[in-house]
Scaffold this motif. Structure first.
Motif, PDB file in Angstrom:
ATOM      1  N   LYS A 147       0.833  -1.195   0.000  1.00  0.00           N
ATOM      2  CA  LYS A 147       0.000   0.000   0.000  1.00  0.00           C
ATOM      3  C   LYS A 147       0.869   1.247   0.000  1.00  0.00           C
ATOM      4  N   LEU A 148       0.560   2.159  -0.904  1.00  0.00           N
ATOM      5  CA  LEU A 148       1.278   3.426  -0.989  1.00  0.00           C
ATOM      6  C   LEU A 148       0.264   4.532  -1.230  1.00  0.00           C
ATOM      7  N   SER A 149       0.706   5.763  -1.088  1.00  0.00           N
ATOM      8  CA  SER A 149      -0.189   6.849  -1.460  1.00  0.00           C
ATOM      9  C   SER A 149       0.602   7.982  -2.077  1.00  0.00           C
ATOM     10  N   SER A 150       0.047   8.585  -3.150  1.00  0.00           N
ATOM     11  CA  SER A 150       0.739   9.717  -3.764  1.00  0.00           C
ATOM     12  C   SER A 150      -0.229  10.811  -4.167  1.00  0.00           C
ATOM     13  N   TYR A 151      -1.529  10.561  -3.989  1.00  0.00           N
ATOM     14  CA  TYR A 151      -2.511  11.525  -4.479  1.00  0.00           C
ATOM     15  C   TYR A 151      -3.217  12.222  -3.352  1.00  0.00           C
ATOM     16  N   ASP A 152      -3.424  13.506  -3.516  1.00  0.00           N
ATOM     17  CA  ASP A 152      -4.148  14.313  -2.559  1.00  0.00           C
ATOM     18  C   ASP A 152      -5.266  14.979  -3.342  1.00  0.00           C
ATOM     19  N   GLY A 153      -6.470  14.401  -3.292  1.00  0.00           N
ATOM     20  CA  GLY A 153      -7.567  14.939  -4.080  1.00  0.00           C
ATOM     21  C   GLY A 153      -7.323  14.714  -5.558  1.00  0.00           C
ATOM     22  N   LEU A 154      -7.351  15.766  -6.373  1.00  0.00           N
ATOM     23  CA  LEU A 154      -7.252  15.627  -7.826  1.00  0.00           C
ATOM     24  C   LEU A 154      -5.829  15.622  -8.338  1.00  0.00           C
ATOM     25  N   TYR A 155      -4.883  16.102  -7.547  1.00  0.00           N
ATOM     26  CA  TYR A 155      -3.535  16.311  -8.080  1.00  0.00           C
ATOM     27  C   TYR A 155      -2.499  15.469  -7.368  1.00  0.00           C
ATOM     28  N   SER A 156      -1.515  14.991  -8.152  1.00  0.00           N
ATOM     29  CA  SER A 156      -0.433  14.213  -7.565  1.00  0.00           C
ATOM     30  C   SER A 156       0.406  15.120  -6.687  1.00  0.00           C
ATOM     31  N   THR A 157       0.700  14.666  -5.466  1.00  0.00           N
ATOM     32  CA  THR A 157       1.539  15.471  -4.579  1.00  0.00           C
ATOM     33  C   THR A 157       3.008  15.250  -4.912  1.00  0.00           C
ATOM     34  N   GLY A 158       3.301  14.208  -5.713  1.00  0.00           N
ATOM     35  CA  GLY A 158       4.689  13.927  -6.068  1.00  0.00           C
ATOM     36  C   GLY A 158       5.390  13.138  -4.984  1.00  0.00           C
ATOM     37  N   ALA A 159       4.970  13.287  -3.744  1.00  0.00           N
ATOM     38  CA  ALA A 159       5.610  12.564  -2.651  1.00  0.00           C
ATOM     39  C   ALA A 159       4.944  11.205  -2.497  1.00  0.00           C
ATOM     40  N   VAL A 160       5.720  10.137  -2.653  1.00  0.00           N
ATOM     41  CA  VAL A 160       5.178   8.784  -2.548  1.00  0.00           C
ATOM     42  C   VAL A 160       5.641   8.205  -1.227  1.00  0.00           C
ATOM     43  N   LYS A 161       4.721   7.776  -0.385  1.00  0.00           N
ATOM     44  CA  LYS A 161       5.179   7.170   0.859  1.00  0.00           C
ATOM     45  C   LYS A 161       4.677   5.738   0.990  1.00  0.00           C
ATOM     46  N   GLU A 162       5.548   4.871   1.427  1.00  0.00           N
ATOM     47  CA  GLU A 162       5.181   3.473   1.577  1.00  0.00           C
ATOM     48  C   GLU A 162       4.450   3.322   2.892  1.00  0.00           C
ATOM     49  N   ILE A 163       3.268   2.764   2.855  1.00  0.00           N
ATOM     50  CA  ILE A 163       2.481   2.624   4.081  1.00  0.00           C
ATOM     51  C   ILE A 163       2.572   1.203   4.629  1.00  0.00           C
ATOM     52  N   ILE A 164       2.289   0.224   3.768  1.00  0.00           N
ATOM     53  CA  ILE A 164       2.420  -1.164   4.193  1.00  0.00           C
ATOM     54  C   ILE A 164       3.426  -1.830   3.282  1.00  0.00           C
ATOM     55  N   GLY A 165       4.496  -2.322   3.843  1.00  0.00           N
ATOM     56  CA  GLY A 165       5.562  -2.903   3.034  1.00  0.00           C
ATOM     57  C   GLY A 165       5.285  -4.352   2.673  1.00  0.00           C
ATOM     58  N   LEU A 166       6.245  -4.896   1.991  1.00  0.00           N
ATOM     59  CA  LEU A 166       6.153  -6.258   1.481  1.00  0.00           C
ATOM     60  C   LEU A 166       6.648  -7.230   2.555  1.00  0.00           C
ATOM     61  N   ASN A 167       5.870  -8.238   2.872  1.00  0.00           N
ATOM     62  CA  ASN A 167       6.306  -9.224   3.879  1.00  0.00           C
ATOM     63  C   ASN A 167       7.065 -10.396   3.264  1.00  0.00           C
ATOM     64  N   GLU A 168       6.688 -10.746   2.023  1.00  0.00           N
ATOM     65  CA  GLU A 168       7.317 -11.881   1.350  1.00  0.00           C
ATOM     66  C   GLU A 168       8.713 -11.507   0.850  1.00  0.00           C
ATOM     67  N   SER A 169       9.603 -12.491   0.795  1.00  0.00           N
ATOM     68  CA  SER A 169      10.897 -12.266   0.152  1.00  0.00           C
ATOM     69  C   SER A 169      10.700 -12.286  -1.356  1.00  0.00           C
ATOM     70  N   VAL A 170      11.322 -11.328  -2.039  1.00  0.00           N
ATOM     71  CA  VAL A 170      11.244 -11.327  -3.501  1.00  0.00           C
ATOM     72  C   VAL A 170      12.582 -11.741  -4.116  1.00  0.00           C
ATOM     73  N   VAL A 171      13.511 -12.184  -3.276  1.00  0.00           N
ATOM     74  CA  VAL A 171      14.843 -12.564  -3.766  1.00  0.00           C
ATOM     75  C   VAL A 171      14.711 -13.663  -4.824  1.00  0.00           C
ATOM     76  N   GLY A 172      15.186 -13.377  -6.028  1.00  0.00           N
ATOM     77  CA  GLY A 172      15.149 -14.357  -7.110  1.00  0.00           C
ATOM     78  C   GLY A 172      13.770 -14.613  -7.693  1.00  0.00           C
ATOM     79  N   ARG A 173      12.750 -13.910  -7.203  1.00  0.00           N
ATOM     80  CA  ARG A 173      11.382 -14.135  -7.707  1.00  0.00           C
ATOM     81  C   ARG A 173      11.112 -13.310  -8.955  1.00  0.00           C
ATOM     82  N   ASN A 174      10.225 -13.842  -9.805  1.00  0.00           N
ATOM     83  CA  ASN A 174       9.719 -13.076 -10.935  1.00  0.00           C
ATOM     84  C   ASN A 174       8.422 -12.417 -10.478  1.00  0.00           C
ATOM     85  N   VAL A 175       8.429 -11.095 -10.419  1.00  0.00           N
ATOM     86  CA  VAL A 175       7.281 -10.396  -9.848  1.00  0.00           C
ATOM     87  C   VAL A 175       6.523  -9.625 -10.930  1.00  0.00           C
ATOM     88  N   VAL A 176       5.235  -9.442 -10.670  1.00  0.00           N
ATOM     89  CA  VAL A 176       4.393  -8.622 -11.539  1.00  0.00           C
ATOM     90  C   VAL A 176       3.709  -7.590 -10.654  1.00  0.00           C
TER      91      VAL A 176
END
Ligand code: IMP
Ligand code: MG
Length: 178
Positions: free
Chosen positions: A70-99
């Motif tokens: 989960k991330l957020s970058s929008y404030d109403g109609l316009y992009s704030t440009g600032a992207v903050k990570e809210i909930i990170g990834l729990n799984e390891s992605v080492v060597g994984r093919n991700v989409v």
């Protein structure tokens, strides 16, 4: 078609549920062909991509896993440009093919941040599947492998996308009337 009102804005129907489902099916079938032997980990970007991811995963029929960030970058109609990570990834992605499964690539700032983070965490192949893309708004050099639909740079709601939290539940897509 009558406009709908969300908070202080009027929106008009622009992409129907039927057209959305057809476009999602095309993407899912392409993924089935391309990634059949890749055991992909799908990473759904909340909140916006929840509906696309749900429909997409019903078409995808190859061995795979799905997880959520989960991330957020929008404030109403316009992009704030600032992207903050809210909930990170729990799984390891080492060597994984991700989409990475996104609702929309607009400026590309959010996707650039996600891709950088997955690279740093040691993912192998990194693919991007976005429901929508606003090609005229793109400001970053990112590769988007799967795009269900390309749209003009107008603010839209529905099918997971919101205006100040509202409209995500609409099954069709609506464009703001200025
Ligand atoms: P970017 O970082 O500018 O590419 O913005 C990406 C994020 O902004 C998306 O994941 C959406 O959540 C949000 N976004 C971009 N355009 C729209 C829109 O027209 N309506 C609602 N949300 C949007
Ligand atoms: Mg999003």
């Amino acid at each position: 078609m009558n406009p709908i009102r969300i908070k202080d804005k009027d929106f008009v129907l622009s992409i129907s549920d039927a057209d959305i489902q057809q476009a999602v099916k095309r993407v899912g079938e392409a993924i089935n062909r391309d990634l059949a032997d890749k055991n992909p980990l799908f990473i759904c970007v909340l909140n916006g991509a929840f509906m696309f991811a749900g429909d997409l995963m019903k078409v995808v029929n190859i061995p795979c896993e799905i997880t959520f960030i989960k991330l957020s970058s929008y404030d109403g109609l316009y992009s704030t440009g600032a992207v903050k990570e809210i909930i990170g990834l729990n799984e390891s992605v080492v060597g994984r093919n991700v989409v990475v499964v996104e609702d929309i690539v607009d400026t590309g700032v959010t996707m650039e941040k996600i891709l950088g983070s997955l690279r740093a965490k040691g993912a192998n192949e990194i693919h991007v599947a976005t429901f929508l893309q606003k090609p005229d708004a793109l400001q970053r050099d990112i590769q988007v492998d799967y795009v269900a639909m390309k749209i003009p740079s107008r603010f839209i709601v529905g099918y997971g996308l919101d205006y100040d939290g509202y409209g995500r539940n609409l099954k069709d897509i609506y464009t703001v009337i200025d």
